[in-house]
Enzyme design. Sequence first.
Site, PDB file in Angstrom:
ATOM      1  N   THR A  93       0.844  -1.183   0.000  1.00  0.00           N
ATOM      2  CA  THR A  93       0.000   0.000   0.000  1.00  0.00           C
ATOM      3  C   THR A  93       0.886   1.241   0.000  1.00  0.00           C
ATOM      4  O   THR A  93       2.003   1.200   0.508  1.00  0.00           O
ATOM      5  CB  THR A  93      -0.831  -0.051   1.299  1.00  0.00           C
ATOM      6  OG1 THR A  93      -1.713  -1.158   1.203  1.00  0.00           O
ATOM      7  CG2 THR A  93      -1.592   1.223   1.575  1.00  0.00           C
ATOM      8  N   ARG A 128     -14.885  -6.481   0.189  1.00  0.00           N
ATOM      9  CA  ARG A 128     -14.211  -6.150   1.459  1.00  0.00           C
ATOM     10  C   ARG A 128     -13.535  -4.771   1.328  1.00  0.00           C
ATOM     11  O   ARG A 128     -12.862  -4.493   0.352  1.00  0.00           O
ATOM     12  CB  ARG A 128     -13.182  -7.221   1.788  1.00  0.00           C
ATOM     13  CG  ARG A 128     -12.335  -6.951   3.062  1.00  0.00           C
ATOM     14  CD  ARG A 128     -11.040  -6.241   2.733  1.00  0.00           C
ATOM     15  NE  ARG A 128     -10.155  -6.096   3.896  1.00  0.00           N
ATOM     16  CZ  ARG A 128      -9.048  -5.376   3.903  1.00  0.00           C
ATOM     17  NH1 ARG A 128      -8.674  -4.722   2.814  1.00  0.00           N
ATOM     18  NH2 ARG A 128      -8.291  -5.316   4.972  1.00  0.00           N
ATOM     19  N   GLY A 133     -10.959  -2.075   3.284  1.00  0.00           N
ATOM     20  CA  GLY A 133      -9.989  -1.959   4.370  1.00  0.00           C
ATOM     21  C   GLY A 133     -10.010  -0.581   5.008  1.00  0.00           C
ATOM     22  O   GLY A 133     -10.973   0.180   4.872  1.00  0.00           O
ATOM     23  N   ASP A 134      -8.943  -0.278   5.685  1.00  0.00           N
ATOM     24  CA  ASP A 134      -8.851   0.994   6.407  1.00  0.00           C
ATOM     25  C   ASP A 134      -8.455   2.173   5.517  1.00  0.00           C
ATOM     26  O   ASP A 134      -8.748   3.326   5.845  1.00  0.00           O
ATOM     27  CB  ASP A 134      -7.801   0.886   7.519  1.00  0.00           C
ATOM     28  CG  ASP A 134      -6.428   0.541   6.938  1.00  0.00           C
ATOM     29  OD1 ASP A 134      -6.343  -0.444   6.178  1.00  0.00           O
ATOM     30  OD2 ASP A 134      -5.454   1.259   7.219  1.00  0.00           O
ATOM     31  N   THR A 144      -0.589   1.626   7.039  1.00  0.00           N
ATOM     32  CA  THR A 144      -0.522   0.438   6.199  1.00  0.00           C
ATOM     33  C   THR A 144      -0.430  -0.795   7.081  1.00  0.00           C
ATOM     34  O   THR A 144       0.310  -0.789   8.070  1.00  0.00           O
ATOM     35  CB  THR A 144       0.672   0.480   5.230  1.00  0.00           C
ATOM     36  OG1 THR A 144       0.769  -0.796   4.580  1.00  0.00           O
ATOM     37  CG2 THR A 144       1.987   0.784   5.934  1.00  0.00           C
ATOM     38  N   GLY A 146      -5.883  -4.046   7.788  1.00  0.00           N
ATOM     39  CA  GLY A 146      -6.887  -2.983   7.801  1.00  0.00           C
ATOM     40  C   GLY A 146      -8.007  -3.147   8.809  1.00  0.00           C
ATOM     41  O   GLY A 146      -8.492  -2.152   9.359  1.00  0.00           O
TER      42      GLY A 146
HETATM   43  N1  ASP Z   1      -4.280  -1.554   4.986  1.00  0.00           N
HETATM   44  C1  ASP Z   1      -4.531  -2.200   3.720  1.00  0.00           C
HETATM   45  C2  ASP Z   1      -5.856  -2.915   3.807  1.00  0.00           C
HETATM   46  O1  ASP Z   1      -6.134  -3.536   4.809  1.00  0.00           O
HETATM   47  C3  ASP Z   1      -3.484  -3.175   3.320  1.00  0.00           C
HETATM   48  C4  ASP Z   1      -2.047  -2.779   3.544  1.00  0.00           C
HETATM   49  O2  ASP Z   1      -1.779  -1.667   3.955  1.00  0.00           O
HETATM   50  O3  ASP Z   1      -1.157  -3.594   3.316  1.00  0.00           O
HETATM   51  O4  ASP Z   1      -6.583  -2.901   2.843  1.00  0.00           O
END
Ligand code: ASP
Length: 320
Positions: A186, A214, A216-217, A237, A240
């Site tokens: 990310t 789905r 994520g954050d 990162t 999430g």
């Molecule tokens: N935070 C991201 C998610 O969960 C993934 C990542 O940062 O590697 O979508």
Amino acid sequence: MLHIIKKTLINFFFFSPLFLISDTKDISIVIHGGAGWFTSMTEEEIEGIEEALNIAADSGYELMLEGGTSLDAVERAIIILEDNPLFNAGRGSVYTSELRQEMDASIMDGSNLNAGAVASITNVKNPIKLARYIMEKTEHVMFSSKGAEKIAIEAGLETVSPSYFYSEEKLQRAKNKIKTNSKKGTVGVVALDAYGNIAAGTSTGGMTNKMPGRIGDSPIIGAGTWAENGVCGVSGTGHGEYFIRLNVAKEICVLMKYEKLDVKKAAQIVIDRLKSMGADGGVIALDENGTPAMIFNTPAMARAYKDSPDYTFVQIYKDN
Ligand code: ASP
């Protein structure tokens, strides 16, 4: 008040050679390219990641040095990384369990707490551009999937076909149901410009083999991204689901704002808390003076920081 004076100075010196020395001390940019292990990567890939972080940091920094805003710097640096297949964002996004890409992104303007976000978009070349468009041109903060893609068309943003994202290696990871974060990360950027404005943005393909739909954050304001002038900016990162539950980005800024913790301490506390819950991840952050924090609980986080014209810090693994 200080910022108004600075702005006047910048305007005055903008076309003058004096500009370059007039007010550069506060300008800073910090970038991440994902937290994780970064093992089993070729030397070429590692060098490619470092080079891209360097270019993104230089480019964002130079833009601000020429009088541009932190928001423009964040967008520009993220576009560079979204276009690079070495990162899990834009072109390099990982595959879902149904073997396609669904991307998330967000951007936040610390001067007015405006924000824009997109989730589960499949065909927009640069999700961060769409997030910014949503922030600036609609009354809303977050759009997902088809609704977001429709706005991208209306905005005249470039769309791409599934072949644009093709990667045999990532396809195999998804087919083999590898549920961990992709080794490619990310991306996120936080910047402070000469006007005192903090901006932050994050862009991702999410987690390899995630279920379709789905989210994520990264597109969730407060979880993966936060910016507030006079306090801090954060991009995260990692896993999430935990970043959402802990509201990681906002939590760090709250510790700074109300508990008066410094940026490194605040980020460390929240990243340690993630670890105690069993979650991997990291954050980049800047305080109001451009002091950076690059904190992670994984063996590595691709990261860069720049606050002077002649040096860019770039590192992937932990300090020795
Ligand atoms: N935070 C991201 C998610 O969960 C993934 C990542 O940062 O590697 O979508």
